[in-house]
Write a protein that holds these residues in place. Structure first.
Motif, PDB file in Angstrom:
ATOM      1  N   ARG A  76      68.144 -60.784  81.229  1.00 34.29           N
ATOM      2  CA  ARG A  76      68.199 -61.810  82.285  1.00 34.29           C
ATOM      3  C   ARG A  76      67.680 -63.147  81.758  1.00 34.29           C
ATOM      4  O   ARG A  76      68.263 -64.206  82.023  1.00 34.29           O
ATOM      5  N   LEU A  77      66.579 -63.104  81.007  1.00 37.73           N
ATOM      6  CA  LEU A  77      66.060 -64.342  80.418  1.00 37.73           C
ATOM      7  C   LEU A  77      67.058 -64.950  79.441  1.00 37.73           C
ATOM      8  O   LEU A  77      67.209 -66.173  79.367  1.00 37.73           O
ATOM      9  N   LEU A  78      67.764 -64.094  78.702  1.00 37.31           N
ATOM     10  CA  LEU A  78      68.793 -64.582  77.780  1.00 37.31           C
ATOM     11  C   LEU A  78      69.948 -65.238  78.526  1.00 37.31           C
ATOM     12  O   LEU A  78      70.613 -66.132  77.994  1.00 37.31           O
ATOM     13  N   ALA A  79      70.169 -64.770  79.750  1.00 40.44           N
ATOM     14  CA  ALA A  79      71.216 -65.363  80.591  1.00 40.44           C
ATOM     15  C   ALA A  79      70.697 -66.568  81.383  1.00 40.44           C
ATOM     16  O   ALA A  79      71.372 -67.058  82.283  1.00 40.44           O
ATOM     17  N   ARG A  80      69.499 -67.024  81.022  1.00 39.02           N
ATOM     18  CA  ARG A  80      68.855 -68.182  81.673  1.00 39.02           C
ATOM     19  C   ARG A  80      68.530 -67.898  83.135  1.00 39.02           C
ATOM     20  O   ARG A  80      68.562 -68.801  83.984  1.00 39.02           O
ATOM     21  N   GLU A  81      68.182 -66.648  83.440  1.00 38.19           N
ATOM     22  CA  GLU A  81      67.765 -66.272  84.791  1.00 38.19           C
ATOM     23  C   GLU A  81      66.271 -65.970  84.797  1.00 38.19           C
ATOM     24  O   GLU A  81      65.740 -65.414  83.832  1.00 38.19           O
ATOM     25  N   ALA A  82      65.592 -66.320  85.882  1.00 44.19           N
ATOM     26  CA  ALA A  82      64.160 -66.027  86.012  1.00 44.19           C
ATOM     27  C   ALA A  82      63.946 -64.534  86.283  1.00 44.19           C
ATOM     28  O   ALA A  82      64.844 -63.852  86.779  1.00 44.19           O
ATOM     29  N   ILE A  83      62.758 -64.044  85.947  1.00 44.02           N
ATOM     30  CA  ILE A  83      62.427 -62.643  86.211  1.00 44.02           C
ATOM     31  C   ILE A  83      61.070 -62.551  86.910  1.00 44.02           C
ATOM     32  O   ILE A  83      60.283 -63.503  86.892  1.00 44.02           O
ATOM     33  N   ASP A  84      60.807 -61.408  87.518  1.00 45.44           N
ATOM     34  CA  ASP A  84      59.487 -61.095  88.051  1.00 45.44           C
ATOM     35  C   ASP A  84      58.879 -60.013  87.149  1.00 45.44           C
ATOM     36  O   ASP A  84      59.212 -58.832  87.255  1.00 45.44           O
ATOM     37  N   GLU A  91      42.457 -50.724  84.298  1.00 45.64           N
ATOM     38  CA  GLU A  91      41.322 -49.972  84.838  1.00 45.64           C
ATOM     39  C   GLU A  91      41.797 -48.841  85.746  1.00 45.64           C
ATOM     40  O   GLU A  91      41.189 -47.770  85.797  1.00 45.64           O
ATOM     41  N   LYS A  92      42.910 -49.071  86.441  1.00 44.59           N
ATOM     42  CA  LYS A  92      43.458 -48.033  87.327  1.00 44.59           C
ATOM     43  C   LYS A  92      44.535 -47.194  86.641  1.00 44.59           C
ATOM     44  O   LYS A  92      45.035 -46.224  87.214  1.00 44.59           O
ATOM     45  N   HIS A  93      44.897 -47.583  85.428  1.00 41.64           N
ATOM     46  CA  HIS A  93      45.901 -46.857  84.634  1.00 41.64           C
ATOM     47  C   HIS A  93      47.242 -46.736  85.361  1.00 41.64           C
ATOM     48  O   HIS A  93      47.904 -45.699  85.315  1.00 41.64           O
ATOM     49  N   THR A  94      47.640 -47.807  86.004  1.00 43.11           N
ATOM     50  CA  THR A  94      48.949 -47.829  86.649  1.00 43.11           C
ATOM     51  C   THR A  94      49.375 -49.275  86.865  1.00 43.11           C
ATOM     52  O   THR A  94      48.587 -50.210  86.669  1.00 43.11           O
ATOM     53  N   ARG A  95      50.602 -49.457  87.277  1.00 42.22           N
ATOM     54  CA  ARG A  95      51.124 -50.801  87.502  1.00 42.22           C
ATOM     55  C   ARG A  95      50.537 -51.405  88.774  1.00 42.22           C
ATOM     56  O   ARG A  95      50.390 -50.719  89.789  1.00 42.22           O
ATOM     57  N   SER A  96      50.200 -52.661  88.696  1.00 42.69           N
ATOM     58  CA  SER A  96      49.689 -53.391  89.856  1.00 42.69           C
ATOM     59  C   SER A  96      50.832 -53.695  90.821  1.00 42.69           C
ATOM     60  O   SER A  96      52.009 -53.637  90.456  1.00 42.69           O
ATOM     61  N   SER A  97      50.486 -54.039  92.053  1.00 41.34           N
ATOM     62  CA  SER A  97      51.514 -54.457  93.020  1.00 41.34           C
ATOM     63  C   SER A  97      51.921 -55.914  92.782  1.00 41.34           C
ATOM     64  O   SER A  97      52.899 -56.397  93.351  1.00 41.34           O
ATOM     65  N   ASP A  98      51.171 -56.613  91.950  1.00 42.92           N
ATOM     66  CA  ASP A  98      51.476 -58.014  91.644  1.00 42.92           C
ATOM     67  C   ASP A  98      52.624 -58.127  90.636  1.00 42.92           C
ATOM     68  O   ASP A  98      52.885 -57.187  89.872  1.00 42.92           O
ATOM     69  N   VAL A  99      53.283 -59.267  90.652  1.00 46.30           N
ATOM     70  CA  VAL A  99      54.262 -59.606  89.613  1.00 46.30           C
ATOM     71  C   VAL A  99      54.026 -61.056  89.206  1.00 46.30           C
ATOM     72  O   VAL A  99      53.376 -61.815  89.922  1.00 46.30           O
ATOM     73  N   ILE A 100      54.542 -61.434  88.052  1.00 47.23           N
ATOM     74  CA  ILE A 100      54.445 -62.819  87.579  1.00 47.23           C
ATOM     75  C   ILE A 100      55.852 -63.364  87.416  1.00 47.23           C
ATOM     76  O   ILE A 100      56.673 -62.774  86.715  1.00 47.23           O
ATOM     77  N   HIS A 101      56.116 -64.466  88.107  1.00 49.04           N
ATOM     78  CA  HIS A 101      57.447 -65.084  88.039  1.00 49.04           C
ATOM     79  C   HIS A 101      57.561 -65.843  86.725  1.00 49.04           C
ATOM     80  O   HIS A 101      56.735 -66.705  86.407  1.00 49.04           O
ATOM     81  N   VAL A 102      58.557 -65.492  85.920  1.00 45.15           N
ATOM     82  CA  VAL A 102      58.736 -66.097  84.591  1.00 45.15           C
ATOM     83  C   VAL A 102      60.079 -66.816  84.548  1.00 45.15           C
ATOM     84  O   VAL A 102      61.130 -66.215  84.796  1.00 45.15           O
ATOM     85  N   MET A 103      60.021 -68.092  84.225  1.00 43.38           N
ATOM     86  CA  MET A 103      61.235 -68.885  84.113  1.00 43.38           C
ATOM     87  C   MET A 103      61.807 -68.780  82.696  1.00 43.38           C
ATOM     88  O   MET A 103      61.064 -68.585  81.734  1.00 43.38           O
TER      89      MET A 103
END
Length: 208
Positions: A76-84, A91-103
């Motif tokens: 998606r980034l190669l296609a010039r699309e943003a990702i989350d 510490e919890k050994h799992t994925r957080s509910s947060d995401v980071i928007h990357v342009m």
């Protein structure tokens, strides 16, 4: 039509200095035209498992990553699309509910301990860099990082290193050195190598 972004892959053993190299490269590309995408963000969600099971996770095995999502986001980034981009809670050994928007950006620096294992990822990389650092130095860096940043104990880090990190390095990481275009000894301390890679990236941008 916009040019396809350049993708630079940086790998090496845990504590090799690959993230230091990656951040240096991002900082040296002018006009804020580079971003860093870390494979570590794509560890699998384990929220359905009890904590006692999560802490047994072998983070140095290819199966610990959600590689399909990693490849999809990179495409998606190669296609010039943003990702989350996912966020992992160590510490919890799992994925957080947060995401980071990357342009998207002109240069995508991708780093990860198992970056060259999957052919789909390798095929997306325009330049492949392997950071080659002595085992003892890598262990000491990992010990310091995991205690300070990831809430681990000294005993826990040592046990994990002996049980999975070291054997997985020799099984899955070191063999991928053969795919590298450039091998950097001593990681982020090697300013000459970082200068050389920066110049190579700038030259590649000009010839696109």
């Amino acid at each position: 039509m916009a040019q396809k972004p350049l993708v630079i892959g940086v790998t090496g053993g845990s504590g090799s200095g690959k993230t230091t190299v990656s951040r240096e490269l991002v900082a040296r590309i002018p006009d804020n035209s580079a971003i860093l995408l870390q494979q570590d963000a794509y560890y699998r969600d384990q929220s359905e498992k009890p904590f006692e099971e999560r802490i047994k996770t072998n983070y140095d095995h290819p199966d610990s990553f959600e590689t399909d999502l990693f490849v999809a986001d990179l495409e998606r980034l190669l296609a010039r699309e943003a990702i989350d981009k996912p966020v992992y809670d160590y510490e919890k050994h799992t994925r957080s509910s947060d995401v980071i928007h990357v342009m998207p950006a002109d240069v995508i620096i991708v780093d990860g301990v198992l970056l060259f294992n999957d052919k789909r990822v390798r095929d997306l990389l325009d330049l492949k860099v392997y950071v080659d650092t002595d085992d003892d130095i890598r262990f000491l860096r990992r010990l310091e990082r995991d205690i300070e940043e990831r809430g681990r104990t000294v005993r826990g880090v040592i046990e994990q290193y002996l049980a999975t990190v070291k054997p997985m390095y020799h099984q899955f990481v070191e063999p991928t050195k053969r795919y590298a275009n450039i091998i950097v000894p001593e990681g982020g301390q090697n300013k000459v190598a970082i200068d050389m890679i920066t110049n190579q990236i700038l030259a590649m941008l000009k010839t696109q």
